[in-house]
Enzyme design. Structure first.
Site, short mmCIF file in Angstrom:
data_model
loop_
_atom_site.label_atom_id
_atom_site.label_comp_id
_atom_site.label_asym_id
_atom_site.label_seq_id
_atom_site.Cartn_x
_atom_site.Cartn_y
_atom_site.Cartn_z
CB SER A 40 50.81 7.86 -65.39
OG SER A 40 50.58 6.95 -64.34
CD GLU A 203 53.66 0.29 -61.06
OE1 GLU A 203 52.57 -0.53 -61.37
OE2 GLU A 203 53.09 1.57 -60.78
CG ASP A 240 46.14 1.83 -64.55
OD1 ASP A 240 45.54 2.36 -65.57
OD2 ASP A 240 46.92 2.36 -63.66
CG ASP A 310 45.18 6.14 -60.64
OD1 ASP A 310 45.31 7.11 -59.82
OD2 ASP A 310 46.23 5.78 -61.30
CE LYS A 335 48.10 5.36 -58.03
NZ LYS A 335 47.98 5.92 -59.52
CG HIS A 363 52.26 0.34 -56.30
ND1 HIS A 363 53.28 -0.42 -56.68
CD2 HIS A 363 51.44 0.42 -57.19
CE1 HIS A 363 53.04 -0.79 -58.25
NE2 HIS A 363 51.79 -0.11 -58.19
CE LYS A 386 48.02 0.20 -59.85
NZ LYS A 386 47.72 0.63 -61.12
P1 PGA Z 1 51.66 6.10 -61.02
O1 PGA Z 1 51.19 4.89 -61.88
O2 PGA Z 1 52.29 5.97 -59.61
O3 PGA Z 1 53.03 6.39 -61.95
O4 PGA Z 1 50.83 7.41 -61.22
C1 PGA Z 1 50.36 4.18 -61.24
C2 PGA Z 1 48.91 4.13 -61.46
O5 PGA Z 1 48.60 4.76 -62.68
O6 PGA Z 1 48.07 3.48 -61.29
ZN ZN Z 2 46.49 4.01 -62.47
#
Ligand code: PGA
Ligand code: ZN
Length: 424
Positions: A40, A203, A240, A310, A335, A363, A386
């Site tokens: 996402s 996850e 989230d 995010d 991230k 992560h 997280k």
């Molecule tokens: P993603 O999801 O690594 O698939 O982007 C993690 C998040 O949205 O925090």
């Molecule tokens: Zn997120």
């Protein structure tokens, strides 16, 4: 100085190809890093270079990114000091030459950036958290453990992506992991007893066929209590929703629940959930394109709940600066692959901290056995991480690394717990 730079294709936790980089220094020190990958993703993330050749890896191959590391990047960084992280990262950014790292690939660039940090730490015979964080690094993060998966991370109807537990009342990091594990197993029994699937999502959290956020929050709150903990006091809840994923044409489209909510209705609904459940933090409560919604919700609940951006910030310092200035949230998710170099990610954390915001090391849903983010959480002293559920080694590897760091720090270790949270 850097002697060799070697990249290869390895597989991530979803079985997709990703880049792994080895850097060897002239003294023989080795740094190795594997690059994670999101499902996402935010629209403004640095570009992950994929081959797009449908006949191999369903188009997800990273041959070009690997070739860029082994060719152009290796040739240009050979001889550089790995310990000069900022100089190296600036050189990588300049070599790529695009604002989004789309030419060489953020996956190529990040692999080199992280491998260099680890090689430099090895050369100093220091753990990575100490190499990057200095003598002050001693804070173990509050973990946000994702025990119910939905959204883009599971095949169930749940619209929200993640339901997490955060052991705010634990005394140590190791105790937080034990508490999380006990709740995880209690939840498994509860779901089984209610006739739900106990298969897990990307996850490592359960992915039962629930339809509403309330159902998921009820199961999680009950599991916390049945495991012997006080919801809110010992263990807080974190969500989230990954709201960008279901924001379409100005409306939040809850397809699983079968309801459409306007931005105001969506914010109302979230505010009600925050009041009704012991929720201490919500990530991406509003979509990356709904800044008005973000500001409305921040003004409304930002004093009593951490609101972490995010997709809206994509770990970019400039976007976080805008958010701080305009009242979009009060916390940033970090991230490393969203921005593409370690130096840029660390700058984002520093900007958040200077403004009194919090930062949450994170992560991606596609991970590997690489545990770099565990060390980064301690190095930055951000106090929150997280990194998924209490299952799947791609998730637990990070918890196990933090258990080792806590042990190594001994008496100087401090567990962040509730104090790390904004507004909770
Ligand atoms: P993603 O999801 O690594 O698939 O982007 C993690 C998040 O949205 O925090
Ligand atoms: Zn997120």
């Amino acid at each position: 100085a850097i002697k060799t730079v070697t990249a290869r294709t390895v597989v991530d936790s979803r079985g997709n190809p990703t880049v792994e980089v080895d850097i060897v220094l002239t003294d023989g020190s080795l740094g190795r890093a594997a690059v994670p990958s999101g499902a996402s993703t935010g629209a403004r993330e640095a570009v992950e270079l994929r081959d797009g050749d449908r006949s191999r890896w369903h188009g997800k191959g990273v041959d070009r990114a690997v070739a860029h590391v082994n060719g152009e990047i290796a040739a240009s960084v050979r001889g550089r000091e790995a310990a000069d992280q900022e100089g190296l990262d600036a050189a990588l950014i300049a070599l790529d030459g695009t604002p989004t790292k789309s030419r060489l690939g953020a996956n190529a660039v990040l692999g080199v950036s992280l491998a260099a940090a680890k090689a430099a730490a090895a050369a100093r015979r220091l753990p990575l958290y100490r190499h990057l964080g200095g003598a002050a690094a001693h804070l173990l993060p509050l973990p946000m453990m994702n025990i119910v998966n939905g959204g883009a991370h599971a095949d169930n109807p749940l619209d929200y992506q993640e339901f997490m537990i955060a052991p705010v009342g634990a005394a140590t990091f190791a105790e937080a992991v034990r508490m999380g594990s006990e709740v995880f197993h209690t939840l498994r029994r509860d779901l089984l007893a209610a006739g739900h699937s106990t298969g897990v999502g990307d996850e490592g959290g359960f992915a039962p066929a629930l339809r509403t956020a309330e159902e998921a929050l009820d199961f999680v709150t009950a599991a916390v209590a049945r495991a012997g903990y006080r919801p809110g006091t010992d263990i807080g809840l974190v969500m989230d929703p990954a709201s960008s994923e279901f924001f379409r044409d100005g409306v939040y489209d809850y397809a699983g629940e079968g309801v459409r909510r306007t931005p105001s209705e969506h914010a109302d609904y979230l505010a009600r959930l925050i009041d009704a459940y012991p929720i201490v933090s919500v990530e991406d409560p509003m979509a990356e394109d709904d800044l008005d919604g973000w500001r409305e919700l921040t003004a409304r609940v930002g004093e009593r709940c951490q609101l972490t951006g995010d997709d809206v910030f994509c770990t970019h310092q400039a976007l976080v600066r805008d958010g701080i200035r305009t009242g979009v949230g009060n916390s940033v998710l970090v991230k490393v692959n969203q921005v593409g170099t370690l130096s840029e990610a660390l700058a984002t954390v520093a900007t958040a901290h200077e403004a009194g915001w919090t930062a949450v090391m994170s992560h991606r849903s596609g991970e590997t056995e690489d545990t770099t983010i565990a060390d980064l959480a301690v190095a930055t002293g951000c106090g929150q991480i997280k990194t998924g559920s209490l299952s799947r080694s791609d998730r637990t590897a990070k918890y196990n690394q933090l258990i080792r760091i806590e042990e190594e720090l001994g008496n100087s270790a401090r567990y962040a717990g509730r104090s790390a949270l904004r507004g909770a």
